[in-house]
Design a protein around this motif. Structure first.
Motif, mmCIF file in Angstrom:
data_model
loop_
_atom_site.group_PDB
_atom_site.id
_atom_site.type_symbol
_atom_site.label_atom_id
_atom_site.label_comp_id
_atom_site.label_asym_id
_atom_site.label_seq_id
_atom_site.Cartn_x
_atom_site.Cartn_y
_atom_site.Cartn_z
ATOM 1 N N LEU A 1 12.410 -28.874 34.852
ATOM 2 C CA LEU A 1 11.227 -28.732 33.989
ATOM 3 C C LEU A 1 10.573 -27.363 34.205
ATOM 4 O O LEU A 1 10.167 -26.703 33.241
ATOM 5 C CB LEU A 1 10.236 -29.875 34.283
ATOM 6 C CG LEU A 1 8.921 -29.864 33.512
ATOM 7 C CD1 LEU A 1 9.139 -29.858 32.000
ATOM 8 C CD2 LEU A 1 8.047 -31.068 33.904
ATOM 9 N N ALA A 2 10.496 -26.925 35.446
ATOM 10 C CA ALA A 2 9.898 -25.609 35.713
ATOM 11 C C ALA A 2 10.774 -24.488 35.139
ATOM 12 O O ALA A 2 10.262 -23.541 34.521
ATOM 13 C CB ALA A 2 9.697 -25.424 37.214
ATOM 14 N N LEU A 3 12.096 -24.617 35.323
ATOM 15 C CA LEU A 3 13.003 -23.579 34.807
ATOM 16 C C LEU A 3 12.957 -23.510 33.285
ATOM 17 O O LEU A 3 13.244 -22.464 32.694
ATOM 18 C CB LEU A 3 14.442 -23.861 35.270
ATOM 19 C CG LEU A 3 14.744 -23.625 36.756
ATOM 20 C CD1 LEU A 3 16.111 -24.210 37.131
ATOM 21 C CD2 LEU A 3 14.701 -22.135 37.105
ATOM 22 N N ALA A 4 12.578 -24.619 32.658
ATOM 23 C CA ALA A 4 12.531 -24.668 31.189
ATOM 24 C C ALA A 4 11.280 -23.988 30.623
ATOM 25 O O ALA A 4 11.176 -23.848 29.404
ATOM 26 C CB ALA A 4 12.583 -26.118 30.721
ATOM 27 N N CYS A 5 10.359 -23.595 31.490
ATOM 28 C CA CYS A 5 9.052 -23.101 31.010
ATOM 29 C C CYS A 5 8.706 -21.708 31.527
ATOM 30 O O CYS A 5 7.630 -21.518 32.136
ATOM 31 C CB CYS A 5 7.962 -24.086 31.426
ATOM 32 S SG CYS A 5 8.266 -25.771 30.872
ATOM 33 N N PRO A 6 9.574 -20.716 31.300
ATOM 34 C CA PRO A 6 9.305 -19.387 31.871
ATOM 35 C C PRO A 6 8.051 -18.723 31.319
ATOM 36 O O PRO A 6 7.497 -17.827 31.964
ATOM 37 C CB PRO A 6 10.563 -18.578 31.508
ATOM 38 C CG PRO A 6 11.180 -19.312 30.373
ATOM 39 C CD PRO A 6 10.820 -20.755 30.529
ATOM 40 N N ASP A 7 7.590 -19.142 30.140
ATOM 41 C CA ASP A 7 6.362 -18.535 29.614
ATOM 42 C C ASP A 7 5.127 -18.995 30.382
ATOM 43 O O ASP A 7 4.101 -18.325 30.386
ATOM 44 C CB ASP A 7 6.159 -18.910 28.131
ATOM 45 C CG ASP A 7 7.225 -18.271 27.266
ATOM 46 O OD1 ASP A 7 7.878 -17.322 27.739
ATOM 47 O OD2 ASP A 7 7.415 -18.741 26.124
#
Ligand code: BDR
Ligand code: CA
Length: 314
Positions: free
Chosen positions: A23-29
């Motif tokens: 989930l964290a890797l999916a949200c770089p913004d």
């Protein structure tokens, strides 16, 4: 748009850790992962650091920096949870061995150097396993405590009491001395106990939604939860696997999905019967100073909608 929040994920993957990392890797913004630091917990350190790299590669993010940290709790021998997570810690999907490198620096030194190098109050620590690495870093370099923006961790329980002993939750039980150091440190603290994570259940429709993404990540997440739900079904009769650790990442992204109380939480380290218990003053019956935002519930549908929508981006 504001700059992404800088985080260090400290973890012992574990299927639920894996989903939290994905989930964290999916949200770089929104989230900049400065590093993933691994600790012994669900399985021994050689497996947790390997599993963290497997997860980064599954997400197509092999450039993520992964560090190995402490291989045993501060004072006691390691207790593991293969009975929940399987022999590898990541049983369920069949995923290739990682080729991305493990960083050579020790995780504790990485945490210290990063907090010293980044501007004060700009780095959030996200512990998803026993607190050994974080406590070691605070003991070795007390100057970094005041530089932490926030610690958002999964651990403990009050109403749900224990999952590894009648009184204690696994992450805190494995290294209560480390937990005590972290809870007493004075850094802003948000705690995701079993009280909330047992409400983040992967029901069949929610698991079908992961699988329906038809991506390697969606299918692997569905297979991971298929595997580790058997433990909670047998033990609690619950509808599916609780996604403990992803509550931490979801809180960083959408804190309004969660509610809790700012209260005092102490860690029991001495008692043979209740070692590792989080003694949470939920009802505010003492005058002890509040030291944590202790979360009690979440909007589960909102949580799963967020998770599925973001995992689809990988
Ligand atoms: C916690 O313990 C581990 O088994 C899970 O990964 C989670 O961090 C739940 O008690
Ligand atoms: Ca974990």
């Amino acid at each position: 748009m504001s700059a992404p929040r800088k985080i260090i994920i400290d973890t012992d993957p574990g299927q639920d850790d894996a989903v939290a990392i994905l989930l964290a890797l999916a949200c770089p913004d929104e989230l900049e992962i400065l590093g993933i630091t691994c600790v012994a917990g669900n399985v021994p350190l050689p497996l947790t650091q390997k599993n963290a790299r497997i997860v980064c590669e599954l997400a197509g993010k092999p450039e993520t920096r992964v560090f190995a940290g402490c291989e045993a709790p501060l004072m006691h021998s390691l207790v593991t949870a293969e009975h929940v997570h399987g022999k590898t810690g990541l049983d369920g999907p069949s995923l290739p061995a990682p080729v991305m490198p493990l960083e050579s620096q020790h995780a504790v030194d990485f945490i210290i150097d990063t907090l010293r190098a980044e501007p004060p109050a700009s780095v959030t620590l996200c512990p998803l396993g026993p607190l050994t690495n974080i406590a070691m870093a605070f003991e070795k370099a007390p100057d970094i405590v005041g530089r932490v923006q926030e610690i958002v961790l999964m651990g403990g329980a009050y109403f749900e009491v224990g999952n590894i002993t009648p009184a204690a939750e696994f992450n805190i039980y494995v290294d209560p001395e480390a937990a005590k150091i972290v809870f007493d440190a004075g850094a802003p603290l948000v705690v995701m106990p079993l009280d909330v994570t047992h409400k983040a259940l992967v029901t069949k429709p929610r698991n079908d939604a992961f699988r329906a993404l038809k991506t390697p990540v969606g299918v692997a997440v569905a297979q991971m939860t298929d595997f580790f739900e058997r433990f909670d079904r047998e033990k609690y009769g619950s509808e599916g696997a609780p996604l403990h650790d992803p509550c931490v990442t979801a809180y960083l992204l959408r804190p309004e999905l969660f509610t809790g109380r700012h209260i005092n939480v102490e860690i029991e380290t001495a008692s043979e019967l209740t070692r590792g218990m989080t003694v949470a003053d939920w009802w505010r019956v003492t005058t002890r100073k509040p030291n944590a935002l202790f979360i009690g519930s979440l909007d589960a549908d909102g949580f799963f909608a967020l998770l599925t929508e973001r995992l689809a981006r990988l």
